[in-house]
Design a protein around this motif. Structure first.
Motif, PDB file in Angstrom:
ATOM      1  N   SER A 139      38.677  14.120  15.107  1.00  0.00           N
ATOM      2  CA  SER A 139      40.004  13.907  15.697  1.00  0.00           C
ATOM      3  C   SER A 139      39.909  13.069  16.963  1.00  0.00           C
ATOM      4  N   LEU A 140      38.934  13.371  17.824  1.00  0.00           N
ATOM      5  CA  LEU A 140      38.762  12.600  19.055  1.00  0.00           C
ATOM      6  C   LEU A 140      38.344  11.161  18.749  1.00  0.00           C
ATOM      7  N   ALA A 141      37.480  11.001  17.740  1.00  0.00           N
ATOM      8  CA  ALA A 141      37.052   9.651  17.350  1.00  0.00           C
ATOM      9  C   ALA A 141      38.235   8.847  16.823  1.00  0.00           C
ATOM     10  N   ARG A 142      39.141   9.521  16.118  1.00  0.00           N
ATOM     11  CA  ARG A 142      40.320   8.834  15.585  1.00  0.00           C
ATOM     12  C   ARG A 142      41.221   8.357  16.725  1.00  0.00           C
ATOM     13  N   GLN A 143      41.389   9.207  17.741  1.00  0.00           N
ATOM     14  CA  GLN A 143      42.199   8.817  18.895  1.00  0.00           C
ATOM     15  C   GLN A 143      41.547   7.654  19.645  1.00  0.00           C
ATOM     16  N   TYR A 144      40.225   7.728  19.785  1.00  0.00           N
ATOM     17  CA  TYR A 144      39.500   6.645  20.452  1.00  0.00           C
ATOM     18  C   TYR A 144      39.670   5.332  19.699  1.00  0.00           C
ATOM     19  N   LYS A 145      39.470   5.390  18.388  1.00  0.00           N
ATOM     20  CA  LYS A 145      39.552   4.169  17.583  1.00  0.00           C
ATOM     21  C   LYS A 145      40.951   3.553  17.653  1.00  0.00           C
ATOM     22  N   ALA A 146      41.967   4.397  17.626  1.00  0.00           N
ATOM     23  CA  ALA A 146      43.342   3.896  17.669  1.00  0.00           C
ATOM     24  C   ALA A 146      43.627   3.205  19.004  1.00  0.00           C
ATOM     25  N   PHE A 147      43.265   3.860  20.112  1.00  0.00           N
ATOM     26  CA  PHE A 147      43.560   3.268  21.416  1.00  0.00           C
ATOM     27  C   PHE A 147      42.688   2.043  21.669  1.00  0.00           C
ATOM     28  N   ASP A 148      41.412   2.149  21.346  1.00  0.00           N
ATOM     29  CA  ASP A 148      40.488   1.037  21.559  1.00  0.00           C
ATOM     30  C   ASP A 148      40.943  -0.201  20.796  1.00  0.00           C
ATOM     31  N   GLY A 149      41.304  -0.005  19.530  1.00  0.00           N
ATOM     32  CA  GLY A 149      41.769  -1.126  18.711  1.00  0.00           C
ATOM     33  C   GLY A 149      43.040  -1.746  19.269  1.00  0.00           C
ATOM     34  N   TYR A 150      43.944  -0.883  19.741  1.00  0.00           N
ATOM     35  CA  TYR A 150      45.212  -1.379  20.278  1.00  0.00           C
ATOM     36  C   TYR A 150      44.986  -2.180  21.557  1.00  0.00           C
ATOM     37  N   PHE A 151      44.137  -1.667  22.437  1.00  0.00           N
ATOM     38  CA  PHE A 151      43.914  -2.354  23.719  1.00  0.00           C
ATOM     39  C   PHE A 151      43.244  -3.707  23.507  1.00  0.00           C
ATOM     40  N   LEU A 152      42.242  -3.755  22.625  1.00  0.00           N
ATOM     41  CA  LEU A 152      41.581  -5.025  22.341  1.00  0.00           C
ATOM     42  C   LEU A 152      42.539  -6.003  21.656  1.00  0.00           C
ATOM     43  N   GLU A 153      43.433  -5.460  20.846  1.00  0.00           N
ATOM     44  CA  GLU A 153      44.447  -6.315  20.201  1.00  0.00           C
ATOM     45  C   GLU A 153      45.361  -6.937  21.258  1.00  0.00           C
ATOM     46  N   LEU A 154      45.740  -6.143  22.266  1.00  0.00           N
ATOM     47  CA  LEU A 154      46.573  -6.675  23.348  1.00  0.00           C
ATOM     48  C   LEU A 154      45.856  -7.807  24.089  1.00  0.00           C
ATOM     49  N   LEU A 155      44.585  -7.605  24.383  1.00  0.00           N
ATOM     50  CA  LEU A 155      43.819  -8.640  25.074  1.00  0.00           C
ATOM     51  C   LEU A 155      43.752  -9.920  24.257  1.00  0.00           C
ATOM     52  N   ASN A 156      43.515  -9.772  22.960  1.00  0.00           N
ATOM     53  CA  ASN A 156      43.440 -10.957  22.087  1.00  0.00           C
ATOM     54  C   ASN A 156      44.788 -11.676  22.017  1.00  0.00           C
ATOM     55  N   ARG A 157      45.847 -10.901  21.898  1.00  0.00           N
ATOM     56  CA  ARG A 157      47.190 -11.499  21.843  1.00  0.00           C
ATOM     57  C   ARG A 157      47.500 -12.257  23.121  1.00  0.00           C
ATOM     58  N   SER A 158      47.124 -11.660  24.243  1.00  0.00           N
ATOM     59  CA  SER A 158      47.387 -12.289  25.539  1.00  0.00           C
ATOM     60  C   SER A 158      46.624 -13.609  25.663  1.00  0.00           C
ATOM     61  N   ALA A 159      45.341 -13.588  25.268  1.00  0.00           N
ATOM     62  CA  ALA A 159      44.517 -14.802  25.365  1.00  0.00           C
ATOM     63  C   ALA A 159      45.034 -15.896  24.435  1.00  0.00           C
ATOM     64  N   ILE A 160      45.428 -15.512  23.221  1.00  0.00           N
ATOM     65  CA  ILE A 160      45.939 -16.489  22.255  1.00  0.00           C
ATOM     66  C   ILE A 160      47.268 -17.071  22.730  1.00  0.00           C
ATOM     67  N   SER A 161      48.124 -16.208  23.263  1.00  0.00           N
ATOM     68  CA  SER A 161      49.423 -16.676  23.772  1.00  0.00           C
ATOM     69  C   SER A 161      49.241 -17.671  24.902  1.00  0.00           C
ATOM     70  N   LEU A 162      48.308 -17.379  25.802  1.00  0.00           N
ATOM     71  CA  LEU A 162      48.047 -18.295  26.911  1.00  0.00           C
ATOM     72  C   LEU A 162      47.582 -19.651  26.389  1.00  0.00           C
ATOM     73  N   HIS A 163      46.650 -19.624  25.450  1.00  0.00           N
ATOM     74  CA  HIS A 163      46.110 -20.880  24.913  1.00  0.00           C
ATOM     75  C   HIS A 163      47.189 -21.689  24.204  1.00  0.00           C
TER      76      HIS A 163
END
Length: 549
Positions: free
Chosen positions: A97-121
């Protein structure tokens, strides 16, 4: 003695005395336990045909029995293995259960970073043109460093942001003054004026504050999920004591030896056995709850106008606004820099980048937060709900393990197995934790000797909670600085090298070694060594006095 036994012994027909059913005058058969025992994979040749004297038993009550010493030992080992398996399975469920929560948040945060970098470019390429394309490395470096920080590397966020604005100032100044031949020495002077000059207005300060709070909280949060899962894994692997093994055997399989296979443990009896066996684990409760509560507070910060999605996705717009601010005031900026660093040498091209940027206007990154907001809402809700559920995990395990095995229904309190027979269980139920087991009637425990592995994990929880509390204030501290009197015992994140390849964030490697949990008082040791000569002198004087007598 029963006449039947006397006759049997006299005739020498019995190598081991058997006992008869008083109602029928015949020895009671051990067929039930024979079937049960063989079903567990044990050989049948050690099972008596009928009940025998139980003086040889060391765990079960020494009445009439169908168990030999070997059978008792085998069943004791089996009961311990089964109970440790149940504990590990319960731990794996929580870990998953904890690993699932980690994976969900980790994936979401990295997705935000990628979206931000792509939008800037995608936005800066057409709007800033050569100003961006010639200096794109400055922006990509910023996002790379932000990712490295989030993943657990030793990256100083404040230094990263300061470096970004300094490099951006140098690049923009050079681009806006192409008619001059500007060298590295001149640019170094320019960069030193950034604090006084403030070419980007208040944007760097605001952005630093928002980025620091968000990234410190995000990194600490995922580390908290990792540490929680690792604590569960390590504690679930702690072996049960010999005293606990005896108590579980007595509760679980001694009824079979007594011919009471259908008798289930009394509820309070099972509670005392499990509270005694898991006393050390229950001592995790206080720090475990503190960690869960602090993580919930951090999670609440991820939503709203200053939440992770708002901050990360707004980076391109803030950078664009900063660039436009400088270019819009380039004459003032140039005048101040020329005064501080001297007039640059002419010899460049005639075009300037500043006018091109001002003509196109400020770049605006279009990235709506609607979908992100709904997603982060769900993430915060899910993780908060799970953290709230797990708060009482360590003190609820005894009742969890007893729930499926104790006697229930009408009259259960009078007909349950109380450790000796089918009868009511009279002792009171002990409290939770090691200190509460001093009078536990079922499990003999030395409360002065806590389990070292579990104590280490309690320390890990304390350190992680302190780190998260600092994160609430935007403070990023290494684990060894988390408290004046404690040090960590390693990352607590993974037990092998493969984990470091599959899990991104890792706790700082500045964490001290295990022995730092129990620092020695060096001053005391030193003074003791220095006093040794004095003690020797006293002993010699005493010896001389004795010899004179």
């Amino acid at each position: 003695m029963d006449p039947f036994i006397i006759v049997a012994l006299a005739l020498g027909s019995l190598s081991t005395p058997t006992f008869c059913d008083k109602g029928t005058g015949k020895a009671r058969s051990c067929s039930d336990i024979k079937n049960f025992y063989s079903g567990k994979g044990f050989p049948l040749d050690v099972v008596p045909q009928s009940e025998i004297s139980g003086e040889h038993l060391r765990i079960c009550p020494q009445g009439y029995t169908c168990c030999t010493s070997d059978m008792e030992d085998n069943l004791a080992v089996l009961s311990r293995r089964e109970m440790e398996g149940l504990l590990k399975e319960a731990g794996r469920t929580l870990q998953t259960s904890l690993a699932r929560q980690y994976k969900a948040f980790d994936g979401y945060f990295l997705e935000l970073l990628n979206r931000s970098a792509i939008s800037l470019h995608e936005t800066f390429t057409p709007t800033l043109g050569a100003v961006y394309s010639l200096n794109s490395q400055v922006f990509s470096d910023l996002y790379s460093e932000l990712r490295r920080y989030y993943r657990g590397s030793h990256v100083n966020l404040e230094e990263v942001l300061n470096e970004f604005w300094t490099k951006l100032l140098e690049k923009l100044f050079d681009q806006a003054n192409k008619e001059y031949a500007i060298g590295e020495d001149y640019l170094e002077c320019v960069s030193k004026q950034i604090e006084i000059l403030r070419p980007f207005g208040d944007i760097p300060r605001v952005m630093k504050m928002m980025v620091t709070h968000t990234f410190v909280a995000a990194r600490s949060f995922v580390q908290g999920l990792m540490v929680s899962g690792e604590v569960v894994r390590k504690v679930s692997q702690v072996q049960l004591s010999q005293e606990c093994m005896r108590a579980i055997m007595k509760m679980t399989y001694c009824p079979h030896c007594r011919g009471m296979a259908s008798a289930r443990p009394c509820a309070n009896y099972c509670s005392n056995v499990m509270k005694g066996c898991l006393a050390n684990q229950a001592d995790l409760n206080t720090e475990w709850r503190h960690l869960a509560e602090t993580m919930m507070q951090v999670a609440d910060r991820f939503d709203g106008p200053t939440g992770v999605d708002s901050v990360v996705l707004s980076l391109p717009n803030r950078i664009s606004e900063a660039i436009f601010t400088m270019m819009n005031n380039i004459e003032t900026v140039n005048n101040k820099l020329f005064q501080a660093c001297g007039s640059p040498r002419e010899g460049g091209t005639s075009s300037t980048g500043a006018s091109d940027i001002l003509k196109k206007g400020k770049a605006t990154v279009e990235d709506t937060l609607t979908s992100s907001s709904s997603k982060v809402d769900k993430l915060v809700y899910d993780v908060t709900a799970r953290l709230r559920e797990m708060q009482l995990y360590w003190v609820s395990i005894p009742s969890l393990l007893c729930s499926d095995r104790v006697a229930t229904g009408t009259g259960s309190e009078e007909k349950c197995w109380n450790g000796n027979s089918r009868a009511r269980y009279l002792p009171e139920v002990m409290g939770d934790g090691l200190a509460s087991q001093i009078n536990n009637p079922e499990v003999e425990i030395d409360i002065t000797k806590p389990d070292i592995t579990i104590r280490q994990q309690i320390m890990q929880l304390k350190i992680m909670t302190h780190r998260l509390k600092n994160a609430l204030n935007g403070q990023d501290v290494d684990f060894q600085d988390a408290s004046d009197d404690v040090s960590g015992s390693g990352s607590g994140a993974c037990a092998d090298e493969s984990c470091s390849r599959s899990v991104h964030p890792a706790l700082p490697s500045t964490v001290g070694p295990l022995q730092n949990f129990y620092p020695e008082n060096k001053e005391v040791k030193g003074s003791a060594n220095q006093n040794l000569p004095c003690i020797t002198v006293y002993l010699l004087l005493l010896l001389m006095l004795l010899l004179r007598r």
